[in-house]
Design a protein around this motif. Structure first.
Motif, short mmCIF file in Angstrom:
data_model
loop_
_atom_site.label_atom_id
_atom_site.label_comp_id
_atom_site.label_asym_id
_atom_site.label_seq_id
_atom_site.Cartn_x
_atom_site.Cartn_y
_atom_site.Cartn_z
N TYR A 134 0.84 -1.19 0.00
CA TYR A 134 0.00 0.00 0.00
C TYR A 134 0.88 1.25 0.00
CZ TYR A 134 1.06 -0.05 5.01
OH TYR A 134 1.71 -0.07 6.22
N SER A 135 0.39 2.28 -0.66
CA SER A 135 1.07 3.57 -0.63
C SER A 135 0.71 4.29 0.66
CB SER A 135 0.63 4.42 -1.83
OG SER A 135 -0.75 4.75 -1.71
N LYS A 136 1.43 5.34 0.97
CA LYS A 136 1.14 6.10 2.19
C LYS A 136 -0.31 6.58 2.19
CE LYS A 136 2.49 10.27 4.72
NZ LYS A 136 3.38 11.46 4.73
N GLU A 137 -0.79 7.01 1.02
CA GLU A 137 -2.16 7.52 0.92
C GLU A 137 -3.19 6.41 1.12
OE1 GLU A 137 0.56 10.33 -1.00
OE2 GLU A 137 0.31 8.15 -1.10
N ASP A 138 -2.79 5.16 0.89
CA ASP A 138 -3.71 4.03 1.03
C ASP A 138 -3.54 3.29 2.36
OD1 ASP A 138 -5.01 4.34 -1.37
OD2 ASP A 138 -3.73 2.95 -2.47
N ARG A 139 -2.91 3.95 3.34
CA ARG A 139 -2.61 3.24 4.59
C ARG A 139 -3.87 2.80 5.33
NH1 ARG A 139 -1.62 8.52 4.82
NH2 ARG A 139 -2.45 9.82 6.51
N LEU A 140 -5.01 3.41 5.03
CA LEU A 140 -6.27 3.00 5.65
C LEU A 140 -7.18 2.27 4.66
CD1 LEU A 140 -7.08 6.18 7.78
CD2 LEU A 140 -5.89 4.08 8.48
N ALA A 141 -6.67 1.95 3.49
CA ALA A 141 -7.47 1.27 2.47
C ALA A 141 -7.81 -0.15 2.91
CB ALA A 141 -6.72 1.24 1.14
#
Length: 215
Positions: free
Chosen positions: A37-44
């Motif tokens: 996961y990317s940093k922006e997707d850490r809660l995906a």
């Protein structure tokens, strides 16, 4: 790959719903799953659907992180991953990932690098089809790189034309151009979207059929 080593741990080199579908299939096969996961997707959601999950592409953008072939393969080796499944989009049609997996001794769940080089690049696939005697729509044999080349090709093909990403699919990097006044703007849009989605902004032109049917 020729190795007969069984797959025990599978990494999905993708995100969101695509990765979750891979994990569901892997779970049914009794495989351990790994998410990136990317940093922006850490809660995906896909991060929490896998047995293991790791941040990838530190310092890169939310899309570029998933295009980081060296980083993904290095992580897979570190975590003793047996196979990488690219899903669709992103690196799924990029022979560089398949070759990197082969070099690292990791199974690539998909076509061989040689086949991807023939068919992953849509302009190469068009040339192969034409060589085999398969009818193809009028279009450019190579990616178009300049506005002048695009206008020349579009005039020869005849409007409306489709600008299409050469190194990926799924509707990304595609624009319908109905006249010459739209071409420069839509060409730039398609190149930018293709670069963001696939890490390669190469596009080509093809005749647009408004009522096409896929076979």
């Amino acid at each position: 790959m020729k190795s007969s080593r069984p797959i025990r741990k599978l990494l999905a080199a993708n995100r969101s719903e695509i990765a979750i579908r891979i994990f569901r299939a892997a779970n049914e096969l009794g495989l351990r799953t790994v998410a990136i996961y990317s940093k922006e997707d850490r809660l995906a959601l896909h991060r929490f659907k896998a047995d293991e999950a790791y941040l990838i592409g530190a310092g890169k953008g939310p899309v570029e992180a998933y295009l980081d072939i060296p980083g993904i393969v290095a992580l897979a080796k570190e975590k003793e991953v047996d196979a990488i499944h690219p899903g669709y989009g992103f690196l799924s049609e990029n022979p560089a990932l398949a070759r990197a997996c082969e070099k690292a001794g990791i199974k690539f769940v998909g076509p061989t690098p040689e086949l991807l080089e023939l068919l992953g690049d849509k302009t190469a696939a068009r040339r192969l089809a034409a060589t085999a005697g398969v009818a193809v729509l009028p279009g450019t044999a190579e990616p178009v790189k300049t506005s002048a080349a695009a206008h020349k090709a579009a005039d020869e093909i005849g409007y409306p034309v489709m600008v299409k990403a050469a190194m990926g699919g799924g509707g990304r990097g595609m624009r319908v151009v109905r006249d010459a006044e739209e071409l420069d703007r839509l060409l730039e849009e398609a190149q930018g979207e293709a670069r963001s989605a696939f890490g390669d902004g190469s596009v080509f032109l093809e005749k647009y059929l408004a009522r096409a049917r896929h076979l």
